[in-house]
Design a protein around this motif. Structure first.
Motif, PDB file in Angstrom:
ATOM      1  N   ARG A  16       0.829  -1.200   0.000  1.00  0.00           N
ATOM      2  CA  ARG A  16       0.000   0.000   0.000  1.00  0.00           C
ATOM      3  C   ARG A  16       0.868   1.256   0.000  1.00  0.00           C
ATOM      4  O   ARG A  16       0.616   2.193  -0.764  1.00  0.00           O
ATOM      5  N   SER A  17       1.918   1.269   0.818  1.00  0.00           N
ATOM      6  CA  SER A  17       2.798   2.447   0.866  1.00  0.00           C
ATOM      7  C   SER A  17       3.509   2.649  -0.468  1.00  0.00           C
ATOM      8  O   SER A  17       3.693   3.785  -0.913  1.00  0.00           O
ATOM      9  N   TRP A  18       3.893   1.565  -1.122  1.00  0.00           N
ATOM     10  CA  TRP A  18       4.521   1.693  -2.437  1.00  0.00           C
ATOM     11  C   TRP A  18       3.527   2.200  -3.470  1.00  0.00           C
ATOM     12  O   TRP A  18       3.862   3.068  -4.283  1.00  0.00           O
ATOM     13  N   LEU A  19       2.323   1.672  -3.472  1.00  0.00           N
ATOM     14  CA  LEU A  19       1.313   2.093  -4.447  1.00  0.00           C
ATOM     15  C   LEU A  19       0.931   3.563  -4.290  1.00  0.00           C
ATOM     16  O   LEU A  19       0.447   4.187  -5.239  1.00  0.00           O
ATOM     17  N   GLU A  20       1.159   4.108  -3.106  1.00  0.00           N
ATOM     18  CA  GLU A  20       0.871   5.521  -2.851  1.00  0.00           C
ATOM     19  C   GLU A  20       1.986   6.452  -3.338  1.00  0.00           C
ATOM     20  O   GLU A  20       1.779   7.666  -3.418  1.00  0.00           O
ATOM     21  N   GLN A  21       3.149   5.918  -3.659  1.00  0.00           N
ATOM     22  CA  GLN A  21       4.268   6.734  -4.132  1.00  0.00           C
ATOM     23  C   GLN A  21       3.947   7.287  -5.528  1.00  0.00           C
ATOM     24  O   GLN A  21       3.440   6.550  -6.387  1.00  0.00           O
ATOM     25  N   ALA A  22       4.266   8.537  -5.761  1.00  0.00           N
ATOM     26  CA  ALA A  22       3.927   9.181  -7.038  1.00  0.00           C
ATOM     27  C   ALA A  22       4.484   8.427  -8.238  1.00  0.00           C
ATOM     28  O   ALA A  22       3.792   8.267  -9.253  1.00  0.00           O
ATOM     29  N   HIS A  23       5.730   7.958  -8.152  1.00  0.00           N
ATOM     30  CA  HIS A  23       6.343   7.276  -9.310  1.00  0.00           C
ATOM     31  C   HIS A  23       5.685   5.929  -9.590  1.00  0.00           C
ATOM     32  O   HIS A  23       5.727   5.453 -10.723  1.00  0.00           O
ATOM     33  N   VAL A  24       5.074   5.307  -8.599  1.00  0.00           N
ATOM     34  CA  VAL A  24       4.344   4.048  -8.797  1.00  0.00           C
ATOM     35  C   VAL A  24       2.915   4.359  -9.222  1.00  0.00           C
ATOM     36  O   VAL A  24       2.408   3.799 -10.200  1.00  0.00           O
ATOM     37  N   ARG A  25       2.277   5.245  -8.504  1.00  0.00           N
ATOM     38  CA  ARG A  25       0.879   5.597  -8.762  1.00  0.00           C
ATOM     39  C   ARG A  25       0.678   6.017 -10.216  1.00  0.00           C
ATOM     40  O   ARG A  25      -0.325   5.691 -10.836  1.00  0.00           O
ATOM     41  N   ARG A  26       1.657   6.723 -10.785  1.00  0.00           N
ATOM     42  CA  ARG A  26       1.538   7.204 -12.161  1.00  0.00           C
ATOM     43  C   ARG A  26       1.285   6.055 -13.146  1.00  0.00           C
ATOM     44  O   ARG A  26       0.496   6.167 -14.067  1.00  0.00           O
ATOM     45  N   TRP A  27       1.951   4.920 -12.946  1.00  0.00           N
ATOM     46  CA  TRP A  27       1.860   3.842 -13.921  1.00  0.00           C
ATOM     47  C   TRP A  27       0.966   2.692 -13.478  1.00  0.00           C
ATOM     48  O   TRP A  27       0.437   1.969 -14.305  1.00  0.00           O
ATOM     49  N   TRP A  28       0.791   2.504 -12.176  1.00  0.00           N
ATOM     50  CA  TRP A  28      -0.021   1.380 -11.706  1.00  0.00           C
ATOM     51  C   TRP A  28      -1.489   1.746 -11.541  1.00  0.00           C
ATOM     52  O   TRP A  28      -2.336   0.875 -11.610  1.00  0.00           O
ATOM     53  N   ASN A  29      -1.840   2.983 -11.274  1.00  0.00           N
ATOM     54  CA  ASN A  29      -3.233   3.421 -11.189  1.00  0.00           C
ATOM     55  C   ASN A  29      -4.068   2.460 -10.337  1.00  0.00           C
ATOM     56  O   ASN A  29      -5.049   1.893 -10.787  1.00  0.00           O
ATOM     57  N   HIS A  30      -3.637   2.256  -9.131  1.00  0.00           N
ATOM     58  CA  HIS A  30      -4.235   1.263  -8.242  1.00  0.00           C
ATOM     59  C   HIS A  30      -4.869   1.953  -7.045  1.00  0.00           C
ATOM     60  O   HIS A  30      -4.295   2.881  -6.478  1.00  0.00           O
ATOM     61  N   TYR A  96       5.889  -5.098 -12.823  1.00  0.00           N
ATOM     62  CA  TYR A  96       6.878  -4.848 -11.780  1.00  0.00           C
ATOM     63  C   TYR A  96       6.832  -3.402 -11.330  1.00  0.00           C
ATOM     64  O   TYR A  96       6.326  -2.522 -12.034  1.00  0.00           O
ATOM     65  N   LEU A  97       7.376  -3.189 -10.162  1.00  0.00           N
ATOM     66  CA  LEU A  97       7.539  -1.837  -9.644  1.00  0.00           C
ATOM     67  C   LEU A  97       8.710  -1.807  -8.676  1.00  0.00           C
ATOM     68  O   LEU A  97       9.044  -2.817  -8.057  1.00  0.00           O
ATOM     69  N   ILE A  98       9.309  -0.651  -8.578  1.00  0.00           N
ATOM     70  CA  ILE A  98      10.298  -0.355  -7.538  1.00  0.00           C
ATOM     71  C   ILE A  98       9.567   0.539  -6.551  1.00  0.00           C
ATOM     72  O   ILE A  98       8.988   1.558  -6.937  1.00  0.00           O
ATOM     73  N   GLY A  99       9.574   0.163  -5.264  1.00  0.00           N
ATOM     74  CA  GLY A  99       8.719   0.813  -4.284  1.00  0.00           C
ATOM     75  C   GLY A  99       9.123   2.202  -3.850  1.00  0.00           C
ATOM     76  O   GLY A  99       8.326   3.137  -3.903  1.00  0.00           O
ATOM     77  N   THR A 104      14.907   4.311  -7.293  1.00  0.00           N
ATOM     78  CA  THR A 104      14.735   4.472  -8.738  1.00  0.00           C
ATOM     79  C   THR A 104      15.938   5.194  -9.326  1.00  0.00           C
ATOM     80  O   THR A 104      16.644   5.933  -8.630  1.00  0.00           O
ATOM     81  N   GLY A 105      16.175   4.939 -10.608  1.00  0.00           N
ATOM     82  CA  GLY A 105      17.249   5.630 -11.312  1.00  0.00           C
ATOM     83  C   GLY A 105      18.643   5.196 -10.904  1.00  0.00           C
ATOM     84  O   GLY A 105      19.614   5.884 -11.214  1.00  0.00           O
ATOM     85  N   ARG A 106      18.754   4.052 -10.224  1.00  0.00           N
ATOM     86  CA  ARG A 106      20.057   3.582  -9.743  1.00  0.00           C
ATOM     87  C   ARG A 106      20.406   2.189 -10.257  1.00  0.00           C
ATOM     88  O   ARG A 106      21.335   1.570  -9.774  1.00  0.00           O
ATOM     89  N   GLY A 107      19.603   1.657 -11.180  1.00  0.00           N
ATOM     90  CA  GLY A 107      19.854   0.328 -11.716  1.00  0.00           C
ATOM     91  C   GLY A 107      19.205  -0.802 -10.940  1.00  0.00           C
ATOM     92  O   GLY A 107      19.354  -1.972 -11.297  1.00  0.00           O
ATOM     93  N   VAL A 108      18.462  -0.463  -9.877  1.00  0.00           N
ATOM     94  CA  VAL A 108      17.803  -1.498  -9.078  1.00  0.00           C
ATOM     95  C   VAL A 108      16.768  -2.237  -9.917  1.00  0.00           C
ATOM     96  O   VAL A 108      16.677  -3.471  -9.878  1.00  0.00           O
ATOM     97  N   GLY A 109      15.977  -1.503 -10.691  1.00  0.00           N
ATOM     98  CA  GLY A 109      14.955  -2.135 -11.521  1.00  0.00           C
ATOM     99  C   GLY A 109      15.549  -3.068 -12.556  1.00  0.00           C
ATOM    100  O   GLY A 109      15.067  -4.190 -12.746  1.00  0.00           O
ATOM    101  N   THR A 110      16.615  -2.646 -13.207  1.00  0.00           N
ATOM    102  CA  THR A 110      17.280  -3.487 -14.200  1.00  0.00           C
ATOM    103  C   THR A 110      17.783  -4.769 -13.564  1.00  0.00           C
ATOM    104  O   THR A 110      17.566  -5.867 -14.085  1.00  0.00           O
TER     105      THR A 110
END
Length: 181
Positions: A16-30, A96-99, A104-110
């Protein structure tokens, strides 16, 4: 180093806390209410849904979520993708998502994507490939897929997760090593 485990109900506050993050919310729309998270993630957590919702841990710290499934378990979705690119029998897909924004922007997602693909070959030996649709506007996501070794195999119109997005999607694919795909 990444480790993985299936989500459980105890993980819903983190999701829930991850889904509330702006960078996640933008693409997951949950929806992010506790009830919505329980409704949407509960069936997979209880093993009632064929998808696998996996928490990714980097050096013991939770950093992301991967939803992995066999496309044949979702016939309507399979048909939608097959209208754009050929989908081999047994193909898998991931979302997938990075919470946390600081991850983000550090290669964690890759790195997370590479790890889950490697696990897929072991845990799903019949899977010939992993096929991933991504909204064309989500450059960070499709660039992470490319850096993780997936290649763009198609472009077409698919139903977006977020109604504000255009229907334009790219489809990425990685084949099982040695499969010649």
């Amino acid at each position: 180093m990444f480790t993985w485990r299936r989500i459980g109900e105890r993980d819903f506050p983190l999701l829930r806390s991850w889904l509330e993050q702006a960078h996640v919310r933008r693409w997951w729309n949950h929806e992010t209410s506790a009830a919505a998270v329980a409704r949407d993630f509960g069936p997979a957590a209880r093993g009632e849904e064929p998808s696998e919702d996996l928490l990714a841990f980097l050096d013991g710290r939770p950093v992301g979520l991967v939803q992995r499934s066999r496309l044949c378990d979702y016939p309507e979705y399979l048909a939608e993708l097959a209208a754009v690119v050929p989908v081999p029998d047994g193909a898998m897909t991931i979302d997938y998502l990075i919470g946390a924004p600081e991850d983000t922007g550090r290669g964690v997602g890759t790195a997370m994507l590479r790890s889950v693909v490697e696990r897929t070959w072991t845990e799903h030996p019949a899977a010939p490939c992993v096929l991933v649709p991504v909204v064309a506007a989500n450059r960070a996501s499709w660039r992470a897929l490319e850096r993780a070794g997936l290649r763009r195999v198609g472009a077409g119109e698919l139903e977006p997760d977020n109604p504000v997005d255009d229907r334009a999607h790219y489809l990425y694919r990685v084949d099982r090593p040695g499969s010649g795909g």
